[in-house]
Design an enzyme around this catalytic site. Structure first.
Site, PDB file in Angstrom:
ATOM      1  N   HIS A 126     -11.481  -0.290   0.873  1.00  0.00           N
ATOM      2  CA  HIS A 126     -12.678  -0.161   1.928  1.00  0.00           C
ATOM      3  C   HIS A 126     -12.307   1.219   2.471  1.00  0.00           C
ATOM      4  O   HIS A 126     -11.347   1.780   2.618  1.00  0.00           O
ATOM      5  CB  HIS A 126     -12.374  -1.490   2.787  1.00  0.00           C
ATOM      6  CG  HIS A 126     -13.429  -1.548   3.708  1.00  0.00           C
ATOM      7  ND1 HIS A 126     -13.564  -0.867   5.017  1.00  0.00           N
ATOM      8  CD2 HIS A 126     -14.465  -2.320   3.941  1.00  0.00           C
ATOM      9  CE1 HIS A 126     -14.324  -1.172   5.648  1.00  0.00           C
ATOM     10  NE2 HIS A 126     -15.214  -2.246   5.076  1.00  0.00           N
ATOM     11  N   ASP A 203      -3.623  -4.897   3.016  1.00  0.00           N
ATOM     12  CA  ASP A 203      -4.702  -5.081   3.760  1.00  0.00           C
ATOM     13  C   ASP A 203      -5.184  -6.537   3.388  1.00  0.00           C
ATOM     14  O   ASP A 203      -5.490  -6.745   2.239  1.00  0.00           O
ATOM     15  CB  ASP A 203      -5.872  -4.042   3.351  1.00  0.00           C
ATOM     16  CG  ASP A 203      -7.273  -4.485   3.974  1.00  0.00           C
ATOM     17  OD1 ASP A 203      -7.336  -5.449   4.667  1.00  0.00           O
ATOM     18  OD2 ASP A 203      -8.266  -3.693   3.685  1.00  0.00           O
ATOM     19  N   GLN A 206      -9.795  -9.580   3.192  1.00  0.00           N
ATOM     20  CA  GLN A 206     -10.288 -10.578   2.484  1.00  0.00           C
ATOM     21  C   GLN A 206      -9.579 -11.788   1.845  1.00  0.00           C
ATOM     22  O   GLN A 206      -9.919 -12.344   1.031  1.00  0.00           O
ATOM     23  CB  GLN A 206     -10.769  -9.774   1.010  1.00  0.00           C
ATOM     24  CG  GLN A 206     -11.838  -8.560   1.730  1.00  0.00           C
ATOM     25  CD  GLN A 206     -13.330  -9.530   2.354  1.00  0.00           C
ATOM     26  OE1 GLN A 206     -13.294 -10.628   2.371  1.00  0.00           O
ATOM     27  NE2 GLN A 206     -14.156  -8.552   3.149  1.00  0.00           N
ATOM     28  N   LYS A 229     -12.939 -12.764   9.662  1.00  0.00           N
ATOM     29  CA  LYS A 229     -13.342 -13.171   8.542  1.00  0.00           C
ATOM     30  C   LYS A 229     -12.573 -14.391   8.156  1.00  0.00           C
ATOM     31  O   LYS A 229     -12.490 -14.674   6.832  1.00  0.00           O
ATOM     32  CB  LYS A 229     -12.816 -12.039   7.808  1.00  0.00           C
ATOM     33  CG  LYS A 229     -13.712 -10.755   7.497  1.00  0.00           C
ATOM     34  CD  LYS A 229     -13.261  -9.875   6.507  1.00  0.00           C
ATOM     35  CE  LYS A 229     -13.603  -8.547   7.041  1.00  0.00           C
ATOM     36  NZ  LYS A 229     -15.062  -8.171   6.922  1.00  0.00           N
ATOM     37  N   CYS A 368     -18.841  -0.292   2.277  1.00  0.00           N
ATOM     38  CA  CYS A 368     -17.913   0.696   2.728  1.00  0.00           C
ATOM     39  C   CYS A 368     -16.954   1.126   1.794  1.00  0.00           C
ATOM     40  O   CYS A 368     -15.617   1.115   1.986  1.00  0.00           O
ATOM     41  CB  CYS A 368     -17.249   0.225   4.010  1.00  0.00           C
ATOM     42  SG  CYS A 368     -18.429  -0.252   5.239  1.00  0.00           S
TER      43      CYS A 368
END
Lengths: 410, 141
Positions: A126, A203, A206, A229, A368
């Site tokens: 991203h 990261d 997600q 999220k 993105c």
């Protein structure tokens, strides 16, 4: 197969006021990778905070302020427990995943990066896990290196021959791509990197809502994620880091609450994590964040993982059978919650618009991830992503709406 | 569910069978409109005869709204004077840009099919890309 035979979770829609409302009774919400809906328990925890336990944090000497501070710190303890952090001080509240990555880039990496050094990212990052590294590499004359992908969307680690070079100062990668959906082998990478003392930033934006994460096992140096999220509020995220990394990190924002002593010429930073939380702490969102952790914990991350994985596979298999539709990444044994596709000749914005008219909420665009889009030769994709409240009828609605797209643009 | 169907027969017709679409060889001026957010890209070419736009053509790629708008634009401005074409651009800008609702003049011609897009702010850029290329071409003459 009957629905109950493959779905492991009972119907969760009753937990989510928006999904239960008459206004949205026909909504099939498949945009969970962008943001998730909020359960009543999160909304009421935040309302309760404002109604019964709201006061400044770390600043007041009266009982209400002490109670509010305890509530805030208890949220940190919950977060630490959720990801298996050893100490709650290893959790820094941020505004978002994006802010957390920028904090590490500017506060930690920039001062350690020298000309000729490498920072490695992947082709599927991203922009938020790409641009901060691109900028500091430019600033320090270091080199941003990119782990490319195989045809199937998995990391081509064999081609990244200098990944574990002596010049590598950091590897920053997503646990799950917000476009491709596959799960990256972060555990194995962390293990290899640790043997060479190369820090790794994961990261987890997600993955954190769908996959159990234990930083004790994963052994990454940094882990970043957002509340919104994972069924929590917008405007708050978290940075986990190993204590030694946090000691090495400079605070990005300077101001109230992060400093012990200030004179005209000098200052001494507060202890960690307050050092990294300048300004009045975001109490209500931290409370909502902790309530989201409780919500996930109440269901069980293993059950959530199995449920979402099952939905994703079924949807992926059904989509793959549609003429004129192409999955961007084939379903792999480690697919998680996200499916991107395109329909050659039909723009993703038209697909998403028609799906929207049919009550199916998906995302269309470059997500993105322009470096990934360029490498795929696409300007945009359509993405469906799943969460705890999704059911077979959401997949059915998606398929019916795609059929309408085909008929409209045939 | 949708209020008015977004994809009218007129819009879909201009998307499927775009008018004046093709190579821009011999154009007096060519300008490009671009939306990096969705990858839409349109080039507009003007062919002049005196003060009039004898022919206006476009090429490029984009969503249905972008392509249909470009197709309708070429039909609407072909035969216009430069001033008339620029005036049409200004009307479209007011309709799909920052125009004040009171000043907006709703189209009465085939551009009506685009009016529904006003209800979808996320798609308004798609309408304007070809018109912005037209504006730049007119300014460049």
């Amino acid at each position: 197969m009957s629905e109950s035979a493959f779905l492991l979770l009972e119907n969760k829609i009753a937990d989510f006021p928006l999904l239960q409302s008459a206004q949205h009774s026909c909504l099939h919400y498949l945009d969970n990778a962008a943001t998730t809906q909020k359960p009543a328990s999160v909304i009421s925890a935040m309302a309760d905070c404002y109604q019964s336990c709201y006061a400044p944090i770390h600043r007041g000497l009266y009982p209400l302020a002490a109670a509010a501070t305890a509530l805030y710190e208890n949220s940190r303890v919950k977060l630490a427990g959720f990801i298996g952090a050893e100490k709650s001080e290893q959790i820094v509240f941020t505004r978002s995943t994006t802010e957390a990555i920028n904090m590490v880039a500017w506060g930690w990496a920039r001062n350690r990066l020298q000309a000729g050094d490498y920072i490695w990212v992947t082709r599927m990052e991203h922009h938020s896990n790409f641009l901060p590294w691109q900028r500091i590499c430019k600033l320090c004359n270091a080199k941003l290196r990119i782990i490319e992908l195989h045809e199937d969307g998995t990391l081509n680690l064999d081609a990244a021959t200098e990944l574990f070079s002596k010049r590598t100062r950091l590897i920053a990668l997503c646990h799950v791509s917000n476009v491709l959906g596959g799960v990256n082998p972060v555990g194995a990478l962390c293990e290899q990197a640790a043997a060479l003392n190369i820090p790794v930033l994961v990261d987890a934006a997600q993955s954190v809502a769908h996959i159990p994460i234990d930083v004790g096992v994963l052994d990454c140096d940094f882990l970043v994620f957002s509340a919104h999220k994972m069924y929590g509020p917008t405007g708050i995220g978290a940075l986990y880091a190993k204590s030694a990394r946090l000691e090495e990190m400079e605070p990005l924002l300077l101001g109230g609450g992060m400093v012990d002593e200030v004179s005209d010429e000098t200052r001494s930073w507060s202890a960690i994590p307050a050092r990294f939380e300048a300004g009045s702490p975001n109490l209500a969102d931290a409370v909502g964040f902790a309530a989201a952790v409780d919500y996930l914990g109440g269901i069980g991350m293993r059950r959530i993982e199995a449920h979402v994985d099952s939905l994703t596979r079924r949807a992926g298999a059904a989509l793959a059978r549609i003429d004129g539709l192409r999955l961007i990444a084939p379903m792999t044994p480690t697919s998680a919650s996200i499916i991107s596709f395109d329909m050659p000749g039909i723009h993703p914005h038209d697909i998403a618009q028609v799906l929207g008219e049919c009550g199916v909420a998906v995302r269309a665009g470059h997500h993105c991830c322009q470096p990934l889009m360029h490498s795929l030769g696409l300007s945009a994709t359509t993405r469906a992503s799943f969460g705890v409240y999704n059911r077979q009828d959401d997949i059915d609605a998606l398929l019916a709406a795609i059929d309408r797209v085909r008929r409209l643009f045939a | 569910m949708a209020k008015e169907s977004f994809y009218s027969a007129v819009l879909l017709d201009h998307f499927r069978h775009s008018r004046n679409k093709g190579e821009l060889d011999g154009a007096d001026i060519v300008r490009r409109g671009h939306n990096p957010r969705c990858g839409d890209e349109i080039e507009v070419g003007l062919y002049l005869q005196g003060e009039k736009l004898a022919q206006v053509k476009f090429r490029g790629r984009g969503c249905s709204v972008c392509m249909a708008s470009a197709s309708m634009m070429t039909e609407a401005v072909t035969g216009c004077s430069k001033q008339e074409a620029y005036h049409l651009w200004e009307e479209m800008r007011d309709l799909f840009g920052d125009g004040n609702e009171n000043d907006v003049k709703h189209p009465t011609n085939n551009l009506q099919a685009l009016s529904v897009v006003r209800e979808y702010p996320a798609r308004q850029r798609c309408v304007l890309i070809s018109w912005e290329a037209l504006r730049d071409a007119l300014r460049g003459l």
